[in-house]
Design a protein around this motif. Structure first.
Motif, PDB file in Angstrom:
ATOM      1  N   ALA A 179      -2.729   9.599  -6.230  1.00 22.71           N
ATOM      2  CA  ALA A 179      -3.039   8.680  -5.129  1.00 22.71           C
ATOM      3  C   ALA A 179      -4.259   9.166  -4.351  1.00 22.71           C
ATOM      4  O   ALA A 179      -5.143   8.376  -3.999  1.00 22.71           O
ATOM      5  N   GLN A 195       0.834  -1.196   0.000  1.00 18.14           N
ATOM      6  CA  GLN A 195       0.000   0.000   0.000  1.00 18.14           C
ATOM      7  C   GLN A 195       0.874   1.254   0.000  1.00 18.14           C
ATOM      8  O   GLN A 195       2.090   1.186   0.129  1.00 18.14           O
ATOM      9  N   LEU A 237      -8.906   7.899  -3.633  1.00 22.39           N
ATOM     10  CA  LEU A 237      -9.824   7.988  -2.492  1.00 22.39           C
ATOM     11  C   LEU A 237     -10.925   9.021  -2.714  1.00 22.39           C
ATOM     12  O   LEU A 237     -11.769   9.221  -1.843  1.00 22.39           O
ATOM     13  N   THR A 293      -3.410   6.117   4.528  1.00 22.39           N
ATOM     14  CA  THR A 293      -3.054   4.891   3.806  1.00 22.39           C
ATOM     15  C   THR A 293      -3.951   4.724   2.588  1.00 22.39           C
ATOM     16  O   THR A 293      -5.135   5.054   2.632  1.00 22.39           O
ATOM     17  N   ILE A 294      -3.355   4.223   1.515  1.00 24.45           N
ATOM     18  CA  ILE A 294      -4.091   4.050   0.269  1.00 24.45           C
ATOM     19  C   ILE A 294      -3.815   2.666  -0.288  1.00 24.45           C
ATOM     20  O   ILE A 294      -2.666   2.314  -0.565  1.00 24.45           O
TER      21      ILE A 294
END
Length: 189
Positions: free
Chosen positions: A171, A9, A175, A147-148
């Motif tokens: 990134a 991640q 989301l 966190t992704i």
């Protein structure tokens, strides 16, 4: 946060990140376990390219990739090179990260790149980022990191296809967020 595993991640430093090594950074975690975490910062190019690196290593080059950037991978062992690459090939010192991705620390991959036999995709960094057991989890709890999780295709795009300055925004878009709208102040319910 017990049993958290963020291997594979990305971490995005939140706007309040105090450590200058990680401010406005995106880090790819190649390993996370109860023993700690390790990864590479992927959006901070040094003022050095492959041409300069090869010259420093006294390595003649036949490659057309001379302007390929060299990245600051993190504050740990900055005198050591790390090559994240696809496809996974066997070099003297390669770790299989899964999904046909490898991390190589031996000079033979640099020689192959200099000779014009580079892997299809690669990112070269000096140094890495490391956290002791529980340290990363504590930093996440303090809202230092976002966190992704990404699909293999999204991960590869972030790692290998984008310019460094585009990586954090791309990134965050995974989301549905805009980094410029984040605040340094954390809220807790």
């Amino acid at each position: 946060m017990e049993n958290m595993n963020l291997t594979g991640q990305f971490l995005i430093a939140m706007p309040g990140m105090a450590d200058p090594n990680f401010a406005k950074s995106i880090t790819y975690l190649w390993e996370h376990s109860e023993e700690g975490a390790v990864g590479l910062v992927i959006n901070r190019p040094f003022e050095m390219d492959l041409q300069a690196l090869f010259k420093q290593l006294n390595m003649p080059t036949a490659t057309s990739l001379a302007d390929h950037p060299i990245y600051f991978g993190g504050p740990m062992q900055q005198d050591r090179g790390f090559v994240l690459h696809q496809p996974l090939q066997e070099w003297d010192s390669t770790m299989d990260l899964g999904n046909d991705t490898g991390l190589t620390t031996s000079r033979d991959i640099l020689q192959a790149i200099a000779d014009g036999n580079a892997p299809s995709n690669f990112l070269i960094s000096l140094g890495y980022a490391g956290w002791s057991p529980g340290q990363l989890e504590e930093e996440i709890a303090q809202n230092a990191w976002l966190t992704i999780e990404a699909t293999a295709e999204q991960r590869d795009h972030l790692l290998f296809s984008l310019a460094p300055q585009e990586k954090v925004g791309a990134a965050m878009a995974l989301l549905g967020l805009d980094f410029s709208r984040l605040t340094e102040v954390a809220g807790h319910a």
